[in-house]
Design an enzyme around this catalytic site. Structure first.
Site, mmCIF file in Angstrom:
data_model
loop_
_atom_site.group_PDB
_atom_site.id
_atom_site.type_symbol
_atom_site.label_atom_id
_atom_site.label_comp_id
_atom_site.label_asym_id
_atom_site.label_seq_id
_atom_site.Cartn_x
_atom_site.Cartn_y
_atom_site.Cartn_z
ATOM 1 N N CYS A 167 0.916 -0.991 0.026
ATOM 2 C CA CYS A 167 -0.009 0.051 -0.108
ATOM 3 C C CYS A 167 0.845 1.402 0.178
ATOM 4 C CB CYS A 167 -0.903 -0.100 1.369
ATOM 5 S SG CYS A 167 -1.690 1.516 1.500
ATOM 6 N N GLU A 168 0.597 2.297 -1.008
ATOM 7 C CA GLU A 168 1.522 3.129 -1.207
ATOM 8 C C GLU A 168 1.154 4.380 0.029
ATOM 9 O OE1 GLU A 168 -0.604 5.934 -4.272
ATOM 10 O OE2 GLU A 168 0.824 4.590 -4.950
ATOM 11 N N HIS A 169 0.165 4.202 0.831
ATOM 12 C CA HIS A 169 -0.188 5.073 1.875
ATOM 13 C C HIS A 169 0.359 4.852 3.155
ATOM 14 C CE1 HIS A 169 -4.096 5.319 -0.613
ATOM 15 N NE2 HIS A 169 -3.434 6.299 -1.220
ATOM 16 N N HIS A 170 0.682 3.529 3.458
ATOM 17 C CA HIS A 170 1.330 3.190 4.746
ATOM 18 C C HIS A 170 2.537 2.337 4.592
ATOM 19 C CE1 HIS A 170 -3.052 4.077 5.742
ATOM 20 N NE2 HIS A 170 -2.522 4.562 6.767
ATOM 21 N N GLN A 212 -5.030 -0.827 -4.667
ATOM 22 C CA GLN A 212 -5.503 -1.996 -5.726
ATOM 23 C C GLN A 212 -6.318 -1.639 -6.698
ATOM 24 O OE1 GLN A 212 -7.420 -4.692 -2.836
ATOM 25 N NE2 GLN A 212 -8.650 -5.468 -4.526
ATOM 26 N N HIS A 228 -5.685 -6.074 3.313
ATOM 27 C CA HIS A 228 -4.862 -4.908 3.277
ATOM 28 C C HIS A 228 -4.364 -4.627 4.827
ATOM 29 C CE1 HIS A 228 -5.499 -2.766 -0.718
ATOM 30 N NE2 HIS A 228 -6.157 -3.770 -0.733
ATOM 31 N N CYS A 273 -2.673 -2.250 6.074
ATOM 32 C CA CYS A 273 -3.017 -1.334 6.732
ATOM 33 C C CYS A 273 -4.229 -1.008 7.278
ATOM 34 C CB CYS A 273 -2.782 -0.308 5.524
ATOM 35 S SG CYS A 273 -3.959 -0.189 4.330
#
Length: 214
Positions: A102-105, A143, A171, A173
């Protein structure tokens, strides 16, 4: 500091689809593993993690190497064959492994992908469907984008009459932090060509894929 070359997958392959083998090219980039190791040590120390002791002494290096591996897809040849028999029904590869970050976390998300297509003039070596999924998964991702990128790439490079992709993933996250919704999964889909425009073909594709996930 020394750097180690790794590869970033190109979004498109520019060789003609009539070729039997399309080499998936990767733009070279540099990963500075020593610098990443120093940064990982600083990151863990800032979080109060004690790196003294035999079991954690090498953790920053392992952490840097692990992320470098997760962000590096393997090159491959997109092998195709003439559709000599004129096969015109769905080809579906189910339960292809998906492992991305996940590119956010920067926490992993893992699951399965079902990839199907309606052949045109050529058919694809089945293992290459898994390779294409991996090519776009091995990077910081979301995703929804991953699902669309696999669909678009196959449509552009295989020239099928239709393409469909369904991905279901867990996920971390969402399951190990924040809401901590253990066991929750996310389902995404993307369609192209006849699988998008023809209601019967679309229904057949989802019957063969979404049912498998339930």
């Amino acid at each position: 500091m020394s750097t180690a070359p790794v590869a970033t997958p190109s979004v498109r392959e520019h060789r003609p689809v009539r070729d039997a083998v399309l080499r998936v090219v990767h733009e070279p980039r540099q990963v500075d593993l020593p610098a990443a190791t120093v940064a990982a040590a600083a990151f863990l120390t800032a979080l109060g993690i004690d790196l003294v002791g035999e079991s954690r002494r090498d953790t920053p290096r392992r952490m840097a190497a692990a992320y470098a591996e997760m962000f590096t897809p393997r090159p491959f040849d997109l092998t195709t064959f003439p559709n000599d028999e004129g096969y015109d029904e769905l080809v579906v590869a189910r339960s292809l492994p998906v492992a991305s970050v996940c590119e956010h976390h920067l926490l992993p998300f893992v699951g399965v992908a079902h990839v199907g297509y309606l052949p045109g003039e050529r058919v694809l070596g089945l293992s290459k469907l898994a390779r294409v999924v991996e090519m776009f998964a091995r990077r910081p991702q979301v995703q929804e984008r991953l699902t669309q990128q696999v669909t678009d790439w196959l449509a552009d490079n295989l020239a099928p009459r239709g393409v469909g992709v369904v991905i279901e993933a867990e996920h971390l996250c969402m399951t190990v932090r924040g809401v901590r919704a253990a066991g929750a999964t996310t389902l995404t889909s993307a369609l192209h060509g006849q699988l998008r425009d023809d209601a019967a073909a679309r229904a057949e594709f989802f019957a063969l894929t979404v049912k498998e996930m339930s």
